[in-house]
Design an enzyme around this catalytic site. Structure first.
Site, PDB file in Angstrom:
ATOM      1  N   ALA A 164       1.824  -2.557   4.651  1.00 53.41           N
ATOM      2  CA  ALA A 164       1.249  -1.660   5.658  1.00 53.41           C
ATOM      3  C   ALA A 164       0.958  -2.504   6.890  1.00 53.41           C
ATOM      4  O   ALA A 164       0.608  -3.677   6.770  1.00 53.41           O
ATOM      5  CB  ALA A 164      -0.037  -1.030   5.137  1.00 53.41           C
ATOM      6  N   HIS A 224      -9.910   0.225   6.164  1.00 52.29           N
ATOM      7  CA  HIS A 224      -9.063   0.170   4.968  1.00 52.29           C
ATOM      8  C   HIS A 224      -8.856   1.579   4.414  1.00 52.29           C
ATOM      9  O   HIS A 224      -7.769   1.909   3.931  1.00 52.29           O
ATOM     10  CB  HIS A 224      -9.706  -0.752   3.920  1.00 52.29           C
ATOM     11  N   HIS A 255      -3.305 -11.281  -1.847  1.00 53.33           N
ATOM     12  CA  HIS A 255      -3.306 -11.634  -0.423  1.00 53.33           C
ATOM     13  C   HIS A 255      -4.056 -12.944  -0.217  1.00 53.33           C
ATOM     14  O   HIS A 255      -4.977 -13.272  -0.970  1.00 53.33           O
ATOM     15  CB  HIS A 255      -4.013 -10.549   0.394  1.00 53.33           C
ATOM     16  N   ASN A 263      -1.362   2.639  11.405  1.00 51.35           N
ATOM     17  CA  ASN A 263      -2.292   2.821  12.546  1.00 51.35           C
ATOM     18  C   ASN A 263      -1.734   2.104  13.757  1.00 51.35           C
ATOM     19  O   ASN A 263      -0.871   1.225  13.628  1.00 51.35           O
ATOM     20  CB  ASN A 263      -3.676   2.236  12.201  1.00 51.35           C
ATOM     21  N   HIS A 295      -3.457  -0.968  -4.712  1.00 49.62           N
ATOM     22  CA  HIS A 295      -2.354  -1.748  -5.281  1.00 49.62           C
ATOM     23  C   HIS A 295      -2.403  -1.658  -6.806  1.00 49.62           C
ATOM     24  O   HIS A 295      -3.472  -1.549  -7.396  1.00 49.62           O
ATOM     25  CB  HIS A 295      -2.444  -3.219  -4.859  1.00 49.62           C
ATOM     26  N   SER A 342       0.822  -1.217   0.000  1.00 53.09           N
ATOM     27  CA  SER A 342       0.000   0.000   0.000  1.00 53.09           C
ATOM     28  C   SER A 342       0.853   1.264   0.000  1.00 53.09           C
ATOM     29  O   SER A 342       1.784   1.385   0.791  1.00 53.09           O
ATOM     30  CB  SER A 342      -0.886   0.032   1.247  1.00 53.09           C
ATOM     31  N   MET A 358      -1.470  -8.248   7.003  1.00 56.09           N
ATOM     32  CA  MET A 358      -2.172  -9.327   6.304  1.00 56.09           C
ATOM     33  C   MET A 358      -1.395  -9.867   5.102  1.00 56.09           C
ATOM     34  O   MET A 358      -1.987 -10.458   4.198  1.00 56.09           O
ATOM     35  CB  MET A 358      -3.544  -8.817   5.836  1.00 56.09           C
ATOM     36  N   SER A 359      -0.089  -9.674   5.100  1.00 59.30           N
ATOM     37  CA  SER A 359       0.676 -10.115   3.915  1.00 59.30           C
ATOM     38  C   SER A 359       2.080 -10.552   4.321  1.00 59.30           C
ATOM     39  O   SER A 359       2.331 -10.900   5.471  1.00 59.30           O
ATOM     40  CB  SER A 359       0.761  -8.974   2.897  1.00 59.30           C
ATOM     41  N   TYR A 409      -6.312 -13.477   1.852  1.00 54.31           N
ATOM     42  CA  TYR A 409      -7.736 -13.254   2.116  1.00 54.31           C
ATOM     43  C   TYR A 409      -8.567 -13.031   0.857  1.00 54.31           C
ATOM     44  O   TYR A 409      -9.785 -13.048   0.906  1.00 54.31           O
ATOM     45  CB  TYR A 409      -7.936 -12.082   3.096  1.00 54.31           C
ATOM     46  N   GLU A 410      -7.894 -12.814  -0.288  1.00 55.40           N
ATOM     47  CA  GLU A 410      -8.669 -12.565  -1.505  1.00 55.40           C
ATOM     48  C   GLU A 410      -9.359 -13.829  -2.000  1.00 55.40           C
ATOM     49  O   GLU A 410     -10.483 -13.791  -2.468  1.00 55.40           O
ATOM     50  CB  GLU A 410      -7.766 -11.985  -2.596  1.00 55.40           C
TER      51      GLU A 410
END
Ligand code: HPA
Length: 263
Positions: free
Chosen positions: A106, A237, A76, A225, A54, A24, A201-202, A78-79
Site C-alpha cells: 500500500a 492506518h 516491516h 491515499n 496482514h 495490505s 514503508m516496505s 518499523y516493527e
C-alpha cells in the site's frame, strides 16, 4: 531436517516458479491458492509479522496454473528495527525454486494521475531510509547491482495483463520511508523533488534482498491515499486498511491474469 526440507515434506517436491509477497488488502489471495498453508510461527526463524491487515503464513500451491509460494504477510523494518527481517522467508522461497518475486504494498501517492484506489507499477525506487538489509553481509555478493531491479520484462508483462483486464497501470518511482509514523508534508515535498511518485514503508528492503538472491523482481502499489499535505483527507492506518480493498480487487485481477499468461 532443514527448514526447506520440512516445507517440501509438507508441500511436495515440485519447484515453485514465482513467489509473491502480499501487502495490505491482498491477504485473502493466499487463501485461494490450491495447496498447503503453513503459519510463520511454525517456520523456525520466520519473522513475527504483526501488522493488522496482514496474514502471516506461507502458502505453497497452484494459482492460475502456476506453482507459487505466497508470503502472506511481511515483517516491516518499523516493527523491530531490522531491515533484514524478510531475509529468511526470501531465502526460503528462492531455495524452493522461485525465479521471480512479485511484491505488493500500500502506498501514498504524489500524483493526481494515480489517485486512491488506483494501482502503480513500481519502475524504480528511492531508498530514502538509508537503511540496507545487506549491511553486515560479509561476502562480495553484497555489492548488488540495482539497475533494472524492477525487471523490465516482467513489468511489460504486468502492464499487458492490466491492459487485458481494462485496468490502468501507470509506472512510477516508490520511495521507502521507515515508518511507522507517516511522513510530514515537508518530507513529501522533498521526496517529490527527488523524483518519487509514491511513498510506503516496505518493499525496498525486500527487493534489495531479492536481487541479492538472484530473483527477478516486480512490484505493484495499491494507492490508498494522497501523501501527507496533498489532500484534506486525514492519513491513518485505519484509512489505509479501509482503502486497500479498492485497489486490491484490481490488483488481484492483474496478478491472476499475469500468472495465467505465465502458465
Ligand atoms: N505513507 C507511507 N506509507 C503508506 C502510505 C503513506 O502515505 N499510505 C499507505 N502506506
Amino acid at each position: 531436517m532443514s527448514l526447506v526440507d520440512d516445507i517440501r515434506a509438507q508441500a511436495g517436491e515440485a519447484p515453485v516458479r514465482a513467489a509473491l509477497i502480499l501487502g495490505s488488502g491482498l491477504g485473502h489471495l493466499a487463501d485461494t491458492v490450491d495447496g498447503v498453508s503453513i503459519p510463520y510461527d511454525q517456520l523456525a526463524g520466520f519473522p513475527h509479522a504483526g501488522v493488522s491487515g496482514h496474514a502471516p503464513k506461507l502458502v505453497i500451491g497452484d494459482l492460475e496454473g502456476v506453482h507459487v509460494a505466497v508470503l502472506g504477510g511481511r515483517a516491516h523494518y518499523y516493527e523491530a528495527g531490522n531491515p533484514n527481517a524478510m531475509r529468511l522467508p526470501l531465502e526460503t522461497v528462492a531455495a524452493l525454486g522461485a525465479e521471480q518475486l512479485i511484491l505488493t504494498n500500500a502506498a501514498g501517492s504524489f500524483r493526481s494521475e494515480t489517485p486512491p484506489g488506483d494501482l502503480m507499477l513500481i519502475e524504480d525506487h528511492l531508498n530514502y531510509s538509508g537503511l540496507n538489509p545487506l549491511i553486515g553481509e560479509a561476502t562480495d555478493r553484497r555489492f548488488v547491482n540495482m539497475t533494472d531491479a524492477y525487471d523490465p520484462a516482467i513489468r511489460t508483462k504486468l502492464t499487458k495483463a492490466a491492459n487485458s483486464e481494462g485496468i490502468d497501470l501507470l509506472s512510477g518511482v516508490y520511495a521507502w520511508y521507515s515508518g511507522p509514523s507517516f511522513e510530514t508534508p515537508a518530507e513529501i515535498r522533498a521526496l517529490k523533488i527527488l523524483g518519487a511518485d509514491a511513498v510506503g514503508m516496505s518493499t525496498v528492503p525486500e527487493v534489495i534482498l531479492g536481487r541479492f538472491l538472484g530473483l527477478r523482481c516486480a512490484a505493484i502499489s495499491t494507492i490508498t491515499n494522497m501523501a501527507a499535505g496533498m489532500s484534506d483527507e486525514a492519513i491513518s492506518h485505519e484509512h489505509t486498511k479501509a482503502m486497500a480493498p479498492l485497489g486490491a480487487a484490481k490488483l488481484e485481477r492483474v496478478l491472476r491474469r499475469y500468472l495465467k499468461d505465465l502458465a
